[in-house]
Motif scaffolding. Structure first.
Motif, short mmCIF file in Angstrom:
data_model
loop_
_atom_site.label_atom_id
_atom_site.label_comp_id
_atom_site.label_asym_id
_atom_site.label_seq_id
_atom_site.Cartn_x
_atom_site.Cartn_y
_atom_site.Cartn_z
N LEU A 30 0.85 -1.18 0.00
CA LEU A 30 0.00 0.00 0.00
C LEU A 30 0.89 1.23 0.00
N TYR A 31 0.55 2.21 -0.81
CA TYR A 31 1.23 3.51 -0.83
C TYR A 31 0.38 4.45 0.00
N LEU A 32 0.85 4.81 1.18
CA LEU A 32 0.13 5.71 2.09
C LEU A 32 0.72 7.10 1.92
N ALA A 33 0.02 7.93 1.18
CA ALA A 33 0.50 9.27 0.84
C ALA A 33 0.03 10.28 1.87
N THR A 34 0.96 11.08 2.37
CA THR A 34 0.58 12.15 3.29
C THR A 34 0.17 13.41 2.53
N ALA A 35 0.41 13.42 1.22
CA ALA A 35 -0.02 14.53 0.37
C ALA A 35 -1.44 14.27 -0.10
N GLU A 36 -2.16 15.33 -0.33
CA GLU A 36 -3.47 15.22 -0.94
C GLU A 36 -3.34 15.71 -2.39
N ALA A 37 -3.96 15.00 -3.30
CA ALA A 37 -3.87 15.34 -4.72
C ALA A 37 -4.81 16.51 -5.03
N LEU A 38 -4.35 17.71 -4.71
CA LEU A 38 -5.19 18.90 -4.86
C LEU A 38 -4.91 19.71 -6.12
N ASP A 39 -3.83 19.37 -6.85
CA ASP A 39 -3.51 20.09 -8.08
C ASP A 39 -3.13 19.08 -9.16
N PRO A 40 -3.10 19.50 -10.42
CA PRO A 40 -2.82 18.55 -11.52
C PRO A 40 -1.48 17.83 -11.39
N ARG A 43 -1.86 15.16 -8.79
CA ARG A 43 -2.72 14.08 -9.30
C ARG A 43 -1.94 13.17 -10.24
N ASP A 44 -1.06 13.74 -11.06
CA ASP A 44 -0.21 12.92 -11.95
C ASP A 44 0.73 12.03 -11.15
N ARG A 45 1.31 12.57 -10.08
CA ARG A 45 2.20 11.76 -9.24
C ARG A 45 1.45 10.60 -8.60
N VAL A 46 0.26 10.88 -8.07
CA VAL A 46 -0.54 9.85 -7.43
C VAL A 46 -0.96 8.79 -8.45
N ALA A 47 -1.29 9.22 -9.66
CA ALA A 47 -1.69 8.27 -10.71
C ALA A 47 -0.54 7.31 -11.03
N ARG A 56 -3.65 5.22 -0.66
CA ARG A 56 -4.54 5.92 0.27
C ARG A 56 -3.87 7.23 0.63
N GLU A 57 -4.67 8.29 0.68
CA GLU A 57 -4.18 9.59 1.15
C GLU A 57 -4.57 9.75 2.61
N GLU A 58 -3.61 10.11 3.43
CA GLU A 58 -3.86 10.36 4.85
C GLU A 58 -2.91 11.46 5.32
#
Length: 173
Positions: A30-40, A43-47, A56-58
């Motif tokens: 699982l990739y537990l990201a502390t960042a929220e995908a709030l900009d393009p 979102r590309d990094r998370v994709a 999961r974003e937390e």
């Protein structure tokens, strides 16, 4: 379970190294990201991460997320601790208390391997303002506390992992 801390500077290769460790270690990472995908751009990094990992974003509740996700995942990659510290500061939460909770969780948690990625910010110049100095100091003390409870600690520079504590990584990591 051997928990791992991976430190390094910006664009040092620390996340790529941690991802290789996670993919090599577990069948259900699982990739537990502390960042929220709030900009393009984010979102590309998370994709890109979602193509290889469940994601999961937390932004603040790391201990809770680790305990919850450990039921399904055998490896949890947390990226990044320094962004988590920023999120805690911005929401007015007690960083020292949250770090203590995370350390206690790691000491007790044996359901899944946890790999923590963080930015080493203490090697640069002295920050010019109080807030930046506070952040640098909190990051440094957090790294020390996490290094104490993690079994393996690596510092990555120029894509090369250096073992600070524990077992050297395998050549393919």
């Amino acid at each position: 379970m051997r928990h791992t801390l991976v430190l390094g500077g910006a664009r040092s290769g620390k996340t790529a190294f941690a991802e290789r460790l996670a993919l090599r270690t577990g069948r259900h990472p699982l990739y537990l990201a502390t960042a929220e995908a709030l900009d393009p751009e984010m979102r590309d990094r998370v994709a890109g991460d979602a193509a290889r990992f469940a994601t999961r974003e937390e932004p603040t509740q790391l201990s809770h997320a680790i305990l919850e996700e450990g039921r399904e995942s055998d490896v949890i990659l947390v990226d990044s601790i320094t962004l988590w510290i920023t999120n805690l500061l911005l929401t007015g939460m007690d960083v020292s208390r949250a770090v203590g909770e995370l350390c206690a969780t790691l000491l007790e948690f044996q359901t899944a391997k946890v790999i923590l990625v963080t930015h080493e910010v203490g090697l640069g110049i002295m920050p010019e303002n109080a807030m930046a100095r506070t952040f640098r100091d909190l990051a440094g003390s957090t790294h020390q506390r996490l290094a104490e409870v993690c079994d393996d600690v690596y510092f990555v520079a120029a894509g090369l992992p250096f073992t600070l504590k524990g077992e050297p990584p395998l050549a393919d990591a």
